[in-house]
Design a protein around this motif. Structure first.
Motif, mmCIF file in Angstrom:
data_model
loop_
_atom_site.group_PDB
_atom_site.id
_atom_site.type_symbol
_atom_site.label_atom_id
_atom_site.label_comp_id
_atom_site.label_asym_id
_atom_site.label_seq_id
_atom_site.Cartn_x
_atom_site.Cartn_y
_atom_site.Cartn_z
ATOM 1 N N VAL A 129 0.861 -1.198 0.000
ATOM 2 C CA VAL A 129 0.000 0.000 0.000
ATOM 3 C C VAL A 129 0.891 1.241 0.000
ATOM 4 O O VAL A 129 2.086 1.138 0.309
ATOM 5 N N PRO A 130 0.331 2.418 -0.302
ATOM 6 C CA PRO A 130 1.173 3.618 -0.257
ATOM 7 C C PRO A 130 1.554 3.993 1.172
ATOM 8 O O PRO A 130 0.815 3.683 2.112
ATOM 9 N N GLU A 131 2.694 4.653 1.307
ATOM 10 C CA GLU A 131 3.125 5.145 2.614
ATOM 11 C C GLU A 131 2.030 6.065 3.167
ATOM 12 O O GLU A 131 1.408 6.797 2.403
ATOM 13 N N GLY A 132 1.781 6.001 4.465
ATOM 14 C CA GLY A 132 0.760 6.866 5.071
ATOM 15 C C GLY A 132 -0.617 6.222 5.108
ATOM 16 O O GLY A 132 -1.538 6.737 5.726
ATOM 17 N N GLU A 133 -0.776 5.047 4.479
ATOM 18 C CA GLU A 133 -2.056 4.310 4.506
ATOM 19 C C GLU A 133 -2.459 4.051 5.971
ATOM 20 O O GLU A 133 -1.626 3.643 6.778
ATOM 21 N N PRO A 134 -3.734 4.293 6.338
ATOM 22 C CA PRO A 134 -4.144 4.070 7.729
ATOM 23 C C PRO A 134 -4.068 2.590 8.127
ATOM 24 O O PRO A 134 -4.585 1.722 7.429
ATOM 25 N N THR A 154 0.169 -6.544 15.669
ATOM 26 C CA THR A 154 -0.448 -6.795 14.369
ATOM 27 C C THR A 154 -0.858 -5.481 13.719
ATOM 28 O O THR A 154 -1.456 -4.633 14.381
ATOM 29 N N HIS A 155 -0.525 -5.319 12.450
ATOM 30 C CA HIS A 155 -0.961 -4.139 11.687
ATOM 31 C C HIS A 155 -1.962 -4.609 10.649
ATOM 32 O O HIS A 155 -1.638 -5.472 9.831
ATOM 33 N N LEU A 156 -3.162 -4.044 10.713
ATOM 34 C CA LEU A 156 -4.200 -4.406 9.744
ATOM 35 C C LEU A 156 -4.543 -3.185 8.900
ATOM 36 O O LEU A 156 -4.471 -2.048 9.392
ATOM 37 N N LEU A 157 -4.944 -3.424 7.655
ATOM 38 C CA LEU A 157 -5.366 -2.303 6.805
ATOM 39 C C LEU A 157 -6.749 -1.847 7.267
ATOM 40 O O LEU A 157 -7.708 -2.622 7.234
ATOM 41 N N VAL A 158 -6.854 -0.589 7.692
ATOM 42 C CA VAL A 158 -8.127 -0.076 8.224
ATOM 43 C C VAL A 158 -9.230 -0.178 7.169
ATOM 44 O O VAL A 158 -10.372 -0.521 7.481
ATOM 45 N N ASP A 223 -4.862 -12.752 1.789
ATOM 46 C CA ASP A 223 -6.168 -13.377 1.613
ATOM 47 C C ASP A 223 -6.192 -14.107 0.266
ATOM 48 O O ASP A 223 -5.194 -14.123 -0.457
ATOM 49 N N GLU A 224 -7.328 -14.683 -0.056
ATOM 50 C CA GLU A 224 -7.381 -15.529 -1.268
ATOM 51 C C GLU A 224 -7.194 -14.737 -2.567
ATOM 52 O O GLU A 224 -6.882 -15.293 -3.600
ATOM 53 N N ARG A 225 -7.403 -13.404 -2.485
ATOM 54 C CA ARG A 225 -7.144 -12.583 -3.686
ATOM 55 C C ARG A 225 -5.667 -12.201 -3.775
ATOM 56 O O ARG A 225 -5.271 -11.387 -4.579
ATOM 57 N N GLN A 226 -4.893 -12.747 -2.846
ATOM 58 C CA GLN A 226 -3.447 -12.464 -2.740
ATOM 59 C C GLN A 226 -3.181 -11.020 -2.340
ATOM 60 O O GLN A 226 -2.156 -10.439 -2.647
ATOM 61 N N GLN A 227 -4.131 -10.468 -1.590
ATOM 62 C CA GLN A 227 -3.971 -9.126 -1.022
ATOM 63 C C GLN A 227 -3.399 -9.285 0.398
ATOM 64 O O GLN A 227 -4.003 -9.974 1.229
ATOM 65 N N PRO A 228 -2.232 -8.682 0.684
ATOM 66 C CA PRO A 228 -1.752 -8.766 2.070
ATOM 67 C C PRO A 228 -2.693 -7.966 2.973
ATOM 68 O O PRO A 228 -3.067 -6.852 2.624
ATOM 69 N N PHE A 229 -3.104 -8.549 4.077
ATOM 70 C CA PHE A 229 -4.009 -7.802 4.973
ATOM 71 C C PHE A 229 -3.426 -7.655 6.373
ATOM 72 O O PHE A 229 -3.911 -6.874 7.161
#
Ligand code: GLP
Length: 250
Positions: A129-134, A154-158, A223-229
């Protein structure tokens, strides 16, 4: 305490160092169940008399076994036989809750931090994700049967998990929650593992001495879409954990 007969266990003529012979003898008695988990060892002074060696030699053997996690030293109380290390095979993607339950241990957590933060450069790169992403940062002390095992941050994408509450993550398995509430399909993870030492704050939480060895794990979960979460960094007590890695040469 099982029987230790004065003098006879140590071969002073042997080229094998005496502290090492004492280590092996204690190790064998623990393995054979002569010294049960939780049993107290006699004081150093007494062991020195039994083995007819100096207290320094006894201390060397005990320190080495404590560093291996075979014995536990409790300041001002004594030295005890430690429970066997938790062995975790690193090929399955599991949660802390699942790992402990599989071993018949009761998992729990103490919430240390729960806050929003902007992703730093390295975190952003790992999460794609871009730097600064919540990010939602959840830090928990993880316990098994009420004994501290690890500190997990743990860091999760808000944007993927916008409505998580602190109460939920304190009491429930995070993975179970994400799967149930957000219908996420956890697919795979990449993980790195390194040996370091605990700083003062980590040591206090893990109830070990500062400078004791710990294992640091960093996991990026997809996740299954290969998106790191998830980006998780965990500090595990090295005296309670043993990681087993399966290798194949096919
Ligand atoms: C493991 C992983 C973490 C993950 C955690 C979830 O310990 N190292 O990356 O966040 O499990 O555990 P639980 O579902 O029990 O909260």
């Amino acid at each position: 305490m099982a029987e230790l007969v004065p003098g006879e266990q140590i071969d002073k003529q042997s080229p094998i160092p005496m502290y090492y012979q004492i280590m092996e003898l204690l190790r064998r008695k623990i393995r054979d169940g002569e010294f049960a988990v939780g049993a107290a060892l006699p004081p150093e002074r007494e062991l020195a008399e039994i083995f007819r060696v100096s207290r320094m030699t006894v201390r060397q053997a005990i320190t080495a076994l404590a560093n291996e996690g075979v014995l536990i030293r409790r300041q001002g109380v004594g030295t005890f036989v430690a429970p066997p290390k938790i062995e975790q095979v690193l090929s399955k993607l599991t949660s802390f809750t699942e790992d402990m339950q599989q071993r018949g241990l009761h998992p729990s957590a103490k919430l240390l931090h729960f806050e929003h933060r902007a992703a730093e450069e390295k975190q952003a790169a790992l999460l794609g994700v871009p730097e600064g992403e919540p990010l939602l940062v959840i830090e928990r002390l993880r316990l098994a049967d009420d004994l501290p095992m690890a500190i997990e941050r743990t860091h999760l994408l808000v944007r993927l998990f916008p409505h998580l509450h602190r109460e939920e993550v304190e009491h429930d398995s995070l993975y179970a929650l994400l799967e149930k509430r957000y219908a996420i399909r956890i697919d795979r993870a990449t993980e790195s593992l390194e040996a370091t030492v605990a700083d003062a704050a980590e040591a206090a939480l893990l109830e070990i001495d500062a400078g004791n060895p710990v294992l640091r794990r960093t996991r990026v979960t997809y996740d299954e879409r290969q998106q790191p979460f998830e980006l998780a960094t965990s500090v595990y007590r090295a005296d309670r954990y043993k990681f087993v890695i399966e290798l194949s040469r096919r």
